[in-house]
Write an enzyme that holds these catalytic residues in place. Structure first.
Site, PDB file in Angstrom:
ATOM      1  N   HIS A   1       0.798  -1.005  -0.158  1.00 20.76           N
ATOM      2  CA  HIS A   1      -0.091  -0.223   0.164  1.00 20.76           C
ATOM      3  C   HIS A   1       1.215   1.191   0.029  1.00 20.76           C
ATOM      4  O   HIS A   1       0.493   2.679  -0.162  1.00 20.76           O
ATOM      5  CB  HIS A   1      -0.951   0.263   1.181  1.00 20.76           C
ATOM      6  CG  HIS A   1      -2.245  -1.144   1.324  1.00 20.76           C
ATOM      7  ND1 HIS A   1      -2.801  -1.010   0.500  1.00 20.76           N
ATOM      8  CD2 HIS A   1      -2.222  -1.629   1.894  1.00 20.76           C
ATOM      9  CE1 HIS A   1      -3.449  -2.631   0.596  1.00 20.76           C
ATOM     10  NE2 HIS A   1      -3.000  -3.041   1.586  1.00 20.76           N
TER      11      HIS A   1
ATOM     12  N   ASP B   1      -2.579 -10.387  -2.750  1.00 22.49           N
ATOM     13  CA  ASP B   1      -3.064 -10.085  -0.736  1.00 22.49           C
ATOM     14  C   ASP B   1      -5.124  -9.368  -1.092  1.00 22.49           C
ATOM     15  O   ASP B   1      -4.933  -9.129  -2.450  1.00 22.49           O
ATOM     16  CB  ASP B   1      -2.324  -9.111  -0.784  1.00 22.49           C
ATOM     17  CG  ASP B   1      -2.649  -7.985   0.564  1.00 22.49           C
ATOM     18  OD1 ASP B   1      -1.775  -8.937   1.824  1.00 22.49           O
ATOM     19  OD2 ASP B   1      -3.745  -7.355   0.578  1.00 22.49           O
TER      20      ASP B   1
ATOM     21  N   HIS C   1      -6.366  -7.007  -0.363  1.00 21.60           N
ATOM     22  CA  HIS C   1      -5.876  -5.572  -0.580  1.00 21.60           C
ATOM     23  C   HIS C   1      -5.793  -5.325  -2.032  1.00 21.60           C
ATOM     24  O   HIS C   1      -4.616  -5.593  -2.348  1.00 21.60           O
ATOM     25  CB  HIS C   1      -6.245  -4.428   0.294  1.00 21.60           C
ATOM     26  CG  HIS C   1      -7.126  -5.642   1.419  1.00 21.60           C
ATOM     27  ND1 HIS C   1      -6.211  -6.130   2.398  1.00 21.60           N
ATOM     28  CD2 HIS C   1      -8.034  -5.088   2.423  1.00 21.60           C
ATOM     29  CE1 HIS C   1      -6.727  -6.191   3.615  1.00 21.60           C
ATOM     30  NE2 HIS C   1      -8.404  -5.289   3.908  1.00 21.60           N
TER      31      HIS C   1
ATOM     32  N   ASP D   1      -4.803 -12.914   3.522  1.00 16.75           N
ATOM     33  CA  ASP D   1      -5.713 -12.408   3.683  1.00 16.75           C
ATOM     34  C   ASP D   1      -7.065 -12.432   2.823  1.00 16.75           C
ATOM     35  O   ASP D   1      -8.276 -12.138   3.211  1.00 16.75           O
ATOM     36  CB  ASP D   1      -5.547 -10.545   4.209  1.00 16.75           C
ATOM     37  CG  ASP D   1      -4.997 -10.110   3.000  1.00 16.75           C
ATOM     38  OD1 ASP D   1      -4.290 -10.698   2.299  1.00 16.75           O
ATOM     39  OD2 ASP D   1      -4.331  -8.275   3.148  1.00 16.75           O
TER      40      ASP D   1
END
Length: 344
Positions: free
Chosen positions: A158, A193, A195, A282
């Site tokens: 991120h 991931d 996200h 995740d």
């Protein structure tokens, strides 16, 4: 397959962050890495400390002033903070027009976009060695290893060119991918991931030498919100070199594997000569930040399909939080990936 890990990465210990206006325990804890490390030891993975490559490889993808900010940011914050204050930014510029101020609180807001990247006593040491871990894994593959795993923590995908975001400070996977360009003309970065890899998208959006593909549900959820939509395909030299495979909230393994296959096909069509994987666990159905439903055998199948690409591959750890199946998911992916790469 070697594993790179440094104990100093455990020093970043955030207490709380704010989500929807409410304080809550911070999920990005050192125990995540400890759990995965201990599982790897039990399975006989060789674990090595990373080498120190300095800040030049980090500054190759990040604003140099941003990289340097963290070297003494916590000490600067402590010098002015009232007793009991947390190193969380409380002022933000709104837009990026302007300049970084000298005031530490203003500077924190300039370089840090949200409350999830608080400064703690050992944050800089942790993020520095997290990046060195990724670079060392990349160097191992550049030196001839078929695959290597950087157990990087805190995660990185991120983190944008010049700002921290979503638990991430330095973008470890982008640092590794750019470093690998020293050997290969075309490198791909595959983000599994749950996200959006919004930081990676930001860093490589106008580059045509690194193909970026991210699998994720609707990006209009925490922590990404602003990047990761299907029509964002790159610009300039990078037009067509970004692919967002947008899932639906609650999708299962069938939908995830279909998106993965489309991403793999796009990477092959790009002509990638080497691969970096932003590896998040995740996507697990019981992850505390769950959005889709993948189970251990699903992670093993992901490993088989990625390994079947036959590319020199660097795995860089991203998310995957302290849910019931974190160890099982990591075990399923990493042991399967090692087995598949060893037999090729």
């Amino acid at each position: 397959m070697k594993v790179f890990f440094d104990e100093r990465q455990l020093g970043h210990k955030p207490e709380v962050y704010y989500r929807g206006g409410a304080p809550m325990p911070h999920p990005e804890q050192p125990e995540r890495a400890i759990l995965i490390r201990d599982m790897l030891i039990e399975h006989g993975f060789p674990i090595e400390a990373p080498s120190d490559f300095g800040t030049d490889p980090i500054k190759a993808v990040h604003d140099p002033d941003y990289v340097d900010f963290f070297t003494n940011a916590y000490e600067r914050f402590l010098a002015e903070a009232p007793e009991g204050a947390l190193g969380i930014p409380t002022r933000h510029p709104g837009t990026r027009r302007g300049r970084c101020p000298k005031d530490i609180n203003g500077a924190m807001g300039w370089w840090m976009t949200d409350t999830s990247t608080p400064l703690t006593e050992n944050t800089y040491e942790a993020i520095y060695w997290s990046a060195q871990t990724a670079i060392s894994a990349a160097k191992d593959v550049m030196d001839g290893a078929r695959a290597s795993y950087g157990l990087s923590r805190p995660p990185g995908h991120h983190a944008m060119t010049d700002c921290a975001n979503g638990f991430c400070f330095y973008n470890n996977a982008c640092i590794a991918a750019h470093h690998m360009r020293g050997k290969w003309g075309k490198v791909a970065l595959l983000d599994v991931d749950v996200h959006t890899g919004n930081g990676s998208l930001d860093i490589f959006y106008d580059r045509g030498d690194v193909f970026f593909c991210s699998l994720h549900p609707d990006p209009a959820v925490y922590p990404t919100f602003y990047l990761g939509y299907a029509d964002e395909t790159g610009e300039g030299d990078g037009l067509g070199a970004s692919l967002n495979e947008v899932l639906n909230m609650g999708d299962g393994e069938v939908e995830v594997m279909e998106a993965l296959d489309r991403g793999i096909t796009a990477i092959q069509d790009f002509g990638a000569e080497a691969l970096v994987v932003s590896l998040g666990f995740d996507m697990a159905a019981d992850d505390p930040l769950a959005a889709v439903q993948v189970y251990p055998e699903g992670f093993a199948e992901m490993a088989r399909r990625i390994a079947a690409m036959g590319l020199p591959t660097v795995l860089i750890q991203e998310g995957g939080y302290l849910g019931p199946s974190l160890r099982n998911n990591a075990e399923a992916f990493l042991t399967t990936f090692r087995k598949e790469t060893d037999r090729r």
